[in-house]
Design a protein around this motif. Sequence first.
Motif, short mmCIF file in Angstrom:
data_model
loop_
_atom_site.label_atom_id
_atom_site.label_comp_id
_atom_site.label_asym_id
_atom_site.label_seq_id
_atom_site.Cartn_x
_atom_site.Cartn_y
_atom_site.Cartn_z
N VAL A 114 0.86 -1.19 0.00
CA VAL A 114 0.00 0.00 0.00
C VAL A 114 0.89 1.24 0.00
N PRO A 115 0.76 2.13 -0.98
CA PRO A 115 1.66 3.29 -1.06
C PRO A 115 1.27 4.37 -0.06
N ASN A 116 2.21 5.29 0.19
CA ASN A 116 1.94 6.43 1.06
C ASN A 116 0.85 7.32 0.46
N GLY A 117 0.12 8.00 1.33
CA GLY A 117 -0.85 8.97 0.87
C GLY A 117 -2.25 8.70 1.38
N VAL A 118 -3.17 9.54 0.97
CA VAL A 118 -4.56 9.43 1.37
C VAL A 118 -5.26 8.38 0.49
N ALA A 119 -6.03 7.53 1.12
CA ALA A 119 -6.75 6.46 0.41
C ALA A 119 -8.04 6.17 1.17
N THR A 120 -8.76 5.15 0.74
CA THR A 120 -10.00 4.75 1.41
C THR A 120 -9.91 3.28 1.82
N PHE A 121 -10.20 3.04 3.09
CA PHE A 121 -10.27 1.68 3.63
C PHE A 121 -11.73 1.22 3.56
N GLY A 122 -11.93 -0.03 3.20
CA GLY A 122 -13.27 -0.58 3.18
C GLY A 122 -13.28 -1.95 3.85
N VAL A 123 -14.35 -2.25 4.57
CA VAL A 123 -14.54 -3.61 5.07
C VAL A 123 -15.86 -4.11 4.50
N ALA A 124 -15.79 -5.24 3.81
CA ALA A 124 -16.97 -5.84 3.19
C ALA A 124 -17.13 -7.23 3.78
#
Length: 313
Positions: A114-124
């Motif tokens: 996973v690269p540095n920076g802003v992202a979105t985590f999801g749990v499904a």
Amino acid sequence: MSTMAASAYGHMILQFPVPFGSPDNSPLQPSGADFPCKQGPNVYKINKMNELNVGSSYELNVAGGADHGGGSCQLLVTLDKEPTKASTWKKIHVIEGACPAAGKTFPFTVPPEVPNGVATFGVAWYSRQAGQPELYMNCAPITVSGSSSDASQFTQLPDAEFANIQPFSQTCKVPQNMAATFANPGKYSTRIGSGPFADVCGKGVAGEGEGAAPSAPAPLLSAPAAPPTASLAIPSAPAAPSSPTAPGGAGGVFGGDGTCSQEGAVVCNGESQFGICNHGKIVFQPVAAGTKCQNGQIAKREFRHRAQRTKIN
């Protein structure tokens, strides 16, 4: 009361990482209209930015009282800050079986892909037991550090596997009373308990050979690996619990418990409650609206009005 404080009697809902907005604890619509992240007003409002470091361990917390006998969870990341139906989701950790579970958290580590920076985590998560196969999903904003800015390794993580909703497939569903397994769980995965398990498309049980492969993520839904034949059989009616302590009628108290002898069996407490035999114990909870528990199975109710209507199949 805050909508982020999960009711002891409600469906499960993401607590950590801290989710966007006021998360919805209901399953995704079968039409896919609210996919991903339970799309709705202010769905991407940031309550708190979750700072996650690569290599560090965290505790996934999906809280609530109605875990539907557990299921299977995918911990996902997309590099999109406000995901859409076209977003690419990658698995960073998979938990097959017993996830989510009321009162329990699950450890995970942010992988170096996973690269540095802003992202979105999801749990499904796919519920093991409900009135019909269901898929739940909540999302959270994350800022990743301790990695690199190179996203090329991120593409090597396995794609998310979605079912039970369109457009991925209207016939591809996890069979009821089964915990989902995944065609490609990836190297960051855990299996809990003894199942019974079936793959996300119910190959050999439901949806086998039906429907065209979805446009994205196609490879994982088009040709999943077949699980062992024995794990695909819907369990027959279980033996009655040996000494249930909760009332046996439809008026039984929610949350009552009892004892049982057949591990993994579905046990009815009247028609309105059910429980899963877990190490000789049962915790009863209500069945989903429009369903009933009968002879160790969850089935749709017959609806009758003043004039006789057609039975719902």
